[in-house]
Write an enzyme that holds these catalytic residues in place. Structure first.
Site, short mmCIF file in Angstrom:
data_model
loop_
_atom_site.label_atom_id
_atom_site.label_comp_id
_atom_site.label_asym_id
_atom_site.label_seq_id
_atom_site.Cartn_x
_atom_site.Cartn_y
_atom_site.Cartn_z
N GLU A 84 -11.25 20.57 -30.94
CA GLU A 84 -12.39 20.67 -31.85
C GLU A 84 -12.10 20.16 -33.26
O GLU A 84 -12.23 20.88 -34.24
CB GLU A 84 -12.87 22.13 -31.88
CG GLU A 84 -13.44 22.54 -30.52
CD GLU A 84 -13.91 23.98 -30.47
OE1 GLU A 84 -14.95 24.22 -29.84
OE2 GLU A 84 -13.23 24.86 -31.05
N GLU A 115 -13.27 23.98 -21.35
CA GLU A 115 -13.71 25.37 -21.45
C GLU A 115 -15.06 25.42 -20.75
O GLU A 115 -15.87 24.51 -20.93
CB GLU A 115 -13.85 25.83 -22.91
CG GLU A 115 -12.55 25.79 -23.71
CD GLU A 115 -12.75 26.20 -25.18
OE1 GLU A 115 -13.77 26.84 -25.49
OE2 GLU A 115 -11.88 25.86 -26.00
#
Length: 556
Positions: free
Chosen positions: A461, A528
């Protein structure tokens, strides 16, 4: 001025291009022993643990730190004590802080990228007195820090040794010339926030301090300082070939034997060499080699024996070896020629009592629990873990995505929305490039010999840009046996080649199917995909079923 006489320039805490000084090059994370007897016990006389109680002084910020405490004649014996390894905040100094994407200082101080907060930036001043074993005389001596968050400044007997950032990989320094006979003083400052903190904005509890092992290391003159094993199937996966590239601490002539043993302890192949120079290589073949995968994690054991030119034993080095092939084939990721499906988890290093200063025995409990529940894969979210977990992944059989210590979430996303600006880190900013390549290299060098690691991850991220693409190119240049992962090109596809596979988070099954229909160029994984908070985790079966009907969806 001699490098060992100067002091650290505290202003460089805010310079992203300054992330180490005098730190030794990263290398393979192997252990070495002075004899076969030591190897049998698992106790090396070439290491001296400094774990335990250290003298300690806590300061809330840089201005309040004890100035000059590193001096040899500054007596710190009446200071308080703290455990090492441990986090300051778990030992009563400050408080643990949890924040997701928000930087820890946001809302408290106005801090620009690369700068550090001034009001609340804790500094831990550590002191350990020690005596070097007499039989280490005449050899190089290093101090090794397994993990320090986030900046580490090291002195020995009042002499400045060096500086290091990157919380989750080892920092090693040569202290030979600073040692004295009898008692020595190791003084360390650990600063919670440095420029490095801008690339360590992971979604986790925020701590600081010396939270992994600290040790002294004695290096034999003819030390095998680094090696890279290449264990690959050949002849249609029937046999195996092992090649080892070696780097030596000395160019003097030495004798090295590489013996390979099967799981029953029987020797199956052997190679010898008497190299001169600082690099060499050895190769051997194994007929009928058993291959490694998560279902059948067969390991061979390599034993390096190093002797001097006269035949005197110098060191013995063990290394687990797994023969396996992992590659992209026809747009599908395959291990040993078979399509792979990841049934994995993201795992933080965490313990409710010790934070990330986790007991290695607890790591093994995690691995056993995972295997009992048919979990076959692990992403080290979002930083390199303790070395022990990779050893266990080799032994028990887990496919690992090893993730570089990088996350800059708070610099580019606000309330779930991508907000482009000149403050996005790292993006295309050249001042961050060297730091990120250093982090990729430190992880790669330490972990490169683990069969379990199939994929290198550039981080988590941190949006996109050229800097992260160059990290991916580093991995490809140095290691053809693995693929490269990076999810956040989802938010910025200007360098789509950063990731070898499409990787997304929490995309519904229908969205995955739609994406694959429109983008046939890469396989797809979810790095994820389901987060067990409250009463969530419904519908997991839909992802599992998709792996059965869509070959290019290869799990999560």
């Amino acid at each position: 001025m001699n490098i060992m006489e100067k002091h650290f320039d505290w202003g460089k805490l805010e310079d992203p291009s300054f992330f180490e000084e005098n730190r030794l090059p990263a290398h393979s994370g192997h252990r070495f022993y002075a004899s076969f007897a030591e190897l049998a016990k698992g106790e090396s006389s070439l290491e001296l643990s400094l774990d335990g109680l250290w003298q300690f002084r806590f300061a809330k910020n840089l201005a309040a730190r004890p100035v000059g405490f590193e001096a040899a004649d500054y007596d710190c014996r009446d200071w308080e004590t703290i455990r090492v390894p441990a986090h300051l905040q778990m030992e009563g100094y400050g408080v643990p802080q949890y924040t997701n994407m928000t930087y820890p200082w946001d809302g408290h101080e106005d801090v620009k990228p690369g700068a550090v907060p001034q009001k609340d930036n804790p500094v831990g001043s550590y002191v350990r007195y020690f005596t070097v074993p007499e039989d280490w005389n005449g050899r190089r001596v290093l101090v090794s820090f397994g993990g320090a968050e986030s900046a580490l400044i090291v002195y020995v007997n009042g002499q400045y040794i060096g500086y290091s950032e990157d919380t989750f990989t080892p920092s090693e320094f040569d202290i030979t010339d600073s040692l004295v006979a009898g008692e020595n003083k190791l003084a360390v400052s650990v600063v919670r926030f440095s420029s490095a903190s801008w690339v360590e904005d992971q979604d986790f509890w925020r701590f600081s301090g010396l939270f992994r092992e600290v040790k002294l290391v004695s290096l034999p003159k003819l030390h095998l300082s680094d090696f890279f094993v290449h264990a690959v199937p050949e002849n249609g996966y029937k046999d195996g070939k092992l090649t080892v590239d070696m780097t030596w601490a000395s160019a003097e002539k030495k004798q090295v034997t590489l013996a390979l043993y099967d799981a029953a302890g029987k020797i199956v192949a052997k190679a010898e060499d008497a190299p001169t120079g600082e690099t060499s290589a050895l190769s051997l073949s194994v007929k009928g080699a058993k291959l490694w995968n998560a279902e059948h994690p067969y390991l061979y054991r390599a034993l390096f024996t190093v002797r001097d030119a006269a035949g005197k034993l110098v060191e013995v080095i063990p290394q687990n070896i797994g023969f396996r092939e992992f590659k992209m084939d026809g747009g599908i990721m395959k291990i040993n020629g078979e399509r792979i499906v990841f049934k994995g988890v993201n795992r933080h290093e965490f313990d409710c009592d010790r934070g990330r200063a986790i007991d290695p025995r607890e790591i093994e409990k995690d691995i056993i629990t995972m295997k009992r529940n048919n979990i076959n894969a692990l992403r080290t979210s979002h930083y390199p873990n303790q070395s022990r977990i990779y050893d266990l992944a080799d032994i028990y059989g887990l496919y690992v995505i090893d993730e570089t210590n990088m996350e800059t979430h708070g610099s580019w996303q606000k309330n779930g929305v991508h907000v482009p600006s000149e403050n996005v880190v790292p993006d295309n900013h050249p001042e961050w490039q060297a730091m990120l390549l250093d982090r990729a290299n430190s992880m790669f060098q330490r972990d490169k010999n683990h069969a379990a690691i199939l994929i290198w991850s550039c981080g988590n991220e941190s949006c996109g840009g050229k800097d992260i693409f160059e990290m991916s190119e580093f991995f490809r240049k140095h290691d053809a046996s693995r693929l490269v992962h990076y999810e956040s090109i989802f938010w910025d596809r200007s360098f789509g080649g950063t990731s070898d596979m499409e990787s997304q988070m929490y995309t519904p099954v229908a969205g995955i199917e739609k994406f694959l229909a429109e983008h046939p160029e890469k396989p797809f994984i979810c790095c994820e995909y389901t987060h067990a908070m409250g009463n969530s985790c419904g519908g997991m079966h839909k992802y599992t079923e998709l792996t059965d009907r869509e070959p290019r969806y290869q799990g999560g």
